[in-house]
Design a protein around this motif. Structure first.
Motif, PDB file in Angstrom:
ATOM      1  N   PHE A  15      15.492  44.392  34.728  1.00  0.00           N
ATOM      2  CA  PHE A  15      15.806  45.189  35.910  1.00  0.00           C
ATOM      3  C   PHE A  15      15.008  46.490  35.938  1.00  0.00           C
ATOM      4  N   PHE A  16      13.991  46.615  35.073  1.00  0.00           N
ATOM      5  CA  PHE A  16      13.180  47.834  35.047  1.00  0.00           C
ATOM      6  C   PHE A  16      12.363  47.942  36.339  1.00  0.00           C
ATOM      7  N   PRO A  17      12.088  49.185  36.777  1.00  0.00           N
ATOM      8  CA  PRO A  17      11.364  49.366  38.037  1.00  0.00           C
ATOM      9  C   PRO A  17       9.855  49.326  37.902  1.00  0.00           C
ATOM     10  N   GLU A  18       9.337  49.622  36.707  1.00  0.00           N
ATOM     11  CA  GLU A  18       7.893  49.699  36.528  1.00  0.00           C
ATOM     12  C   GLU A  18       7.275  48.316  36.420  1.00  0.00           C
ATOM     13  N   ARG A  27      15.622  37.863  36.515  1.00  0.00           N
ATOM     14  CA  ARG A  27      15.712  39.263  36.941  1.00  0.00           C
ATOM     15  C   ARG A  27      17.035  39.516  37.662  1.00  0.00           C
ATOM     16  N   LEU A  28      17.400  40.782  37.756  1.00  0.00           N
ATOM     17  CA  LEU A  28      18.511  41.248  38.565  1.00  0.00           C
ATOM     18  C   LEU A  28      18.210  42.674  38.997  1.00  0.00           C
ATOM     19  N   THR A  29      18.983  43.189  39.931  1.00  0.00           N
ATOM     20  CA  THR A  29      18.805  44.578  40.342  1.00  0.00           C
ATOM     21  C   THR A  29      19.538  45.495  39.378  1.00  0.00           C
ATOM     22  N   VAL A  30      19.121  46.759  39.334  1.00  0.00           N
ATOM     23  CA  VAL A  30      19.808  47.728  38.487  1.00  0.00           C
ATOM     24  C   VAL A  30      21.223  47.961  39.004  1.00  0.00           C
ATOM     25  N   GLU A  31      21.422  47.842  40.323  1.00  0.00           N
ATOM     26  CA  GLU A  31      22.770  47.996  40.871  1.00  0.00           C
ATOM     27  C   GLU A  31      23.693  46.893  40.364  1.00  0.00           C
ATOM     28  N   ASP A  32      23.185  45.660  40.308  1.00  0.00           N
ATOM     29  CA  ASP A  32      23.999  44.567  39.775  1.00  0.00           C
ATOM     30  C   ASP A  32      24.243  44.740  38.280  1.00  0.00           C
ATOM     31  N   ALA A  33      23.258  45.247  37.562  1.00  0.00           N
ATOM     32  CA  ALA A  33      23.446  45.513  36.134  1.00  0.00           C
ATOM     33  C   ALA A  33      24.561  46.523  35.921  1.00  0.00           C
ATOM     34  N   ALA A  34      24.578  47.578  36.731  1.00  0.00           N
ATOM     35  CA  ALA A  34      25.624  48.585  36.620  1.00  0.00           C
ATOM     36  C   ALA A  34      26.991  47.981  36.926  1.00  0.00           C
ATOM     37  N   GLU A  35      27.070  47.173  37.972  1.00  0.00           N
ATOM     38  CA  GLU A  35      28.349  46.561  38.338  1.00  0.00           C
ATOM     39  C   GLU A  35      28.862  45.633  37.243  1.00  0.00           C
ATOM     40  N   ALA A  36      27.957  44.906  36.583  1.00  0.00           N
ATOM     41  CA  ALA A  36      28.360  44.019  35.491  1.00  0.00           C
ATOM     42  C   ALA A  36      29.030  44.804  34.366  1.00  0.00           C
ATOM     43  N   HIS A  37      28.527  45.995  34.081  1.00  0.00           N
ATOM     44  CA  HIS A  37      29.123  46.822  33.027  1.00  0.00           C
ATOM     45  C   HIS A  37      30.521  47.293  33.425  1.00  0.00           C
ATOM     46  N   VAL A  94      25.108  36.270  29.423  1.00  0.00           N
ATOM     47  CA  VAL A  94      23.813  36.477  30.068  1.00  0.00           C
ATOM     48  C   VAL A  94      24.076  37.029  31.468  1.00  0.00           C
ATOM     49  N   ILE A  95      23.391  38.117  31.811  1.00  0.00           N
ATOM     50  CA  ILE A  95      23.551  38.745  33.117  1.00  0.00           C
ATOM     51  C   ILE A  95      22.209  38.684  33.836  1.00  0.00           C
ATOM     52  N   ALA A  96      22.139  37.869  34.867  1.00  0.00           N
ATOM     53  CA  ALA A  96      20.921  37.681  35.654  1.00  0.00           C
ATOM     54  C   ALA A  96      21.311  37.185  37.033  1.00  0.00           C
ATOM     55  N   ALA A  97      20.407  37.329  37.989  1.00  0.00           N
ATOM     56  CA  ALA A  97      20.660  36.764  39.310  1.00  0.00           C
ATOM     57  C   ALA A  97      20.879  35.264  39.168  1.00  0.00           C
ATOM     58  N   PRO A  98      21.807  34.696  39.929  1.00  0.00           N
ATOM     59  CA  PRO A  98      22.079  33.263  39.812  1.00  0.00           C
ATOM     60  C   PRO A  98      20.845  32.440  40.172  1.00  0.00           C
ATOM     61  N   THR A  99      20.467  31.562  39.281  1.00  0.00           N
ATOM     62  CA  THR A  99      19.309  30.716  39.558  1.00  0.00           C
ATOM     63  C   THR A  99      19.696  29.591  40.512  1.00  0.00           C
ATOM     64  N   LEU A 117      33.724  33.125  33.274  1.00  0.00           N
ATOM     65  CA  LEU A 117      34.658  33.778  32.357  1.00  0.00           C
ATOM     66  C   LEU A 117      34.792  35.277  32.568  1.00  0.00           C
ATOM     67  N   LEU A 118      33.702  35.934  32.934  1.00  0.00           N
ATOM     68  CA  LEU A 118      33.750  37.375  33.161  1.00  0.00           C
ATOM     69  C   LEU A 118      34.137  37.699  34.604  1.00  0.00           C
ATOM     70  N   GLY A 119      33.930  36.726  35.485  1.00  0.00           N
ATOM     71  CA  GLY A 119      34.238  36.955  36.896  1.00  0.00           C
ATOM     72  C   GLY A 119      33.191  37.801  37.594  1.00  0.00           C
ATOM     73  N   PHE A 120      31.942  37.723  37.094  1.00  0.00           N
ATOM     74  CA  PHE A 120      30.875  38.524  37.690  1.00  0.00           C
ATOM     75  C   PHE A 120      29.728  37.637  38.145  1.00  0.00           C
ATOM     76  N   ARG A 121      29.239  37.916  39.354  1.00  0.00           N
ATOM     77  CA  ARG A 121      28.059  37.247  39.897  1.00  0.00           C
ATOM     78  C   ARG A 121      27.203  38.297  40.594  1.00  0.00           C
ATOM     79  N   CYS A 122      25.914  38.309  40.289  1.00  0.00           N
ATOM     80  CA  CYS A 122      25.014  39.271  40.928  1.00  0.00           C
ATOM     81  C   CYS A 122      25.018  39.077  42.436  1.00  0.00           C
ATOM     82  N   ARG A 123      25.004  40.181  43.170  1.00  0.00           N
ATOM     83  CA  ARG A 123      24.986  40.103  44.621  1.00  0.00           C
ATOM     84  C   ARG A 123      23.603  39.752  45.151  1.00  0.00           C
ATOM     85  N   THR A 124      22.564  40.253  44.490  1.00  0.00           N
ATOM     86  CA  THR A 124      21.203  40.034  44.974  1.00  0.00           C
ATOM     87  C   THR A 124      20.592  38.836  44.261  1.00  0.00           C
ATOM     88  N   ASP A 125      20.154  37.849  45.034  1.00  0.00           N
ATOM     89  CA  ASP A 125      19.517  36.658  44.488  1.00  0.00           C
ATOM     90  C   ASP A 125      18.223  36.394  45.256  1.00  0.00           C
TER      91      ASP A 125
END
Length: 326
Positions: A172-175, A202-212, A228-233, A285-293
């Motif tokens: 999720f790094f911007p560079e 990949r995932l967005t930093v916003e989704d990474a923050a929400e996962a935490h 594993v935290i990533a955009a749903p393939t 199990l965690l109940g989390f899914r990235c919003r941005t895919d």
């Protein structure tokens, strides 16, 4: 809760701090570099500094997002990675247990799942990577130390009863990728490459923050868990061989409009995909899914909207300092 957030001046920290406060938590940021989300300047490798932070602020939970990362290999010796990533994690775990905490969230990385063989992508099928993949043979000191830190979390949960959630976050790094040009796809522009990675890594930093935030809330009911935290393939394991030989054709099967939208932007779909991160367990199990895919990327292209991810080739980690890109 009064949450200690390490790595608070970093890319994730600057998004995670505000998100935690919006959820009603009091946040104490700790980092070696100053930043808007940082109240305590210090290193987690210093146990005395960690203990002072716990005592001074009455810390009730920890999100440990601070670490030396892969680009830091060019700037720091291996011992520094051991000090920060391993000893620092142990310091925080022991302090959390001593304080009677019931939750600890650790930011890990999918990088530790990548062996040299997987990185070279020499096989005839794409590697399908989830929490059960192995044996784990990290290819550099970054991966080795993050893997050791994961094991410290597991041990603390087992022996001391501290509920620990380990999040293996994808990119999720911007560079730009620091290995841009070394492997297939390296000739693509940064935004094109990032867009493609939402298919598999990949995932967005916003989704990474929400996962935490979700992990912090769910930790007591999970005990110990690695996700594993990533955009749903969009892909299935049955696609593994075709992804390696002709990924663009597979993408077109799932997203018929993708080739035209990419052509209009002057982009290219991936010719080959060598590995796919499966974040299905986090959803189950965690109940989390990235919003941005990847579908969100195509929507932005279709509507000429801003891309839903950050791209900043000039980004420099606060820890690196001006002019030090590694």
């Amino acid at each position: 809760m009064r949450v200690l957030l390490t790595g608070s001046s970093g890319w994730l920290g600057r998004y995670l701090g505000p998100r935690l406060r919006a959820a009603g938590h009091a946040v104490v940021g700790m980092d070696v570099a100053p930043g808007a989300e940082t109240q305590v300047i210090g290193t987690v490798a210093d146990r005395a500094a960690v203990d002072r932070c716990f005592d001074d602020y009455g810390i009730e939970a920890v999100i440990h997002a601070g670490a030396l990362h892969k680009p830091d290999i060019a700037r720091f010796p291996a011992q520094a990675f051991v000090d920060v990533n391993i000893t620092g994690t142990l310091n925080l775990l022991e302090a959390a247990s001593a304080a009677g905490h019931d939750r600890f969230v650790f930011t890990s990385t999918t990088s530790l799942m990548i062996t040299d063989a997987i990185r070279q992508e020499a096989g005839t099928v794409a590697a399908w990577l989830d929490e059960d993949s192995g044996p784990l043979m990290p290819r550099n000191i970054y991966g080795v130390t993050k893997r050791a830190a994961e094991e410290l979390c597991r041990l603390q949960a087992s022996v001391q009863g501290l509920n620990c959630v380990v999040l293996r976050t994808a990119r999720f790094f911007p560079e730009d990728d620091d290995s841009l040009g070394e492997f297939p796809g390296g000739e693509l522009s940064g935004p094109n490459l990032k867009a493609n990675e939402f298919l598999n890594r990949r995932l967005t930093v916003e989704d990474a923050a929400e996962a935490h935030l979700v992990a912090l809330e769910r930790a007591p009911s999970l005990g110990f868990g690695t996700f594993v935290i990533a955009a749903p393939t969009p892909f299935d394991k049955a696609d593994a061989e075709a992804l390696k030989s002709d990924a663009a054709a597979v993408v077109a099967q799932y997203f018929p409009e993708a080739p035209g939208l990419y052509q209009r932007r002057g982009w290219k779909l991936p010719a080959s995909i060598g590995r796919v991160y499966d974040a299905g367990r986090a959803e189950r199990l965690l109940g989390f899914r990235c919003r941005t895919d990847f579908a969100a990327i195509l929507t932005a292209l279709r509507t000429d909207s801003p891309l839903p991810f950050a791209h900043d080739p000039a980004y420099v980690s606060p820890q690196a300092g001006p002019g030090d890109r590694g």
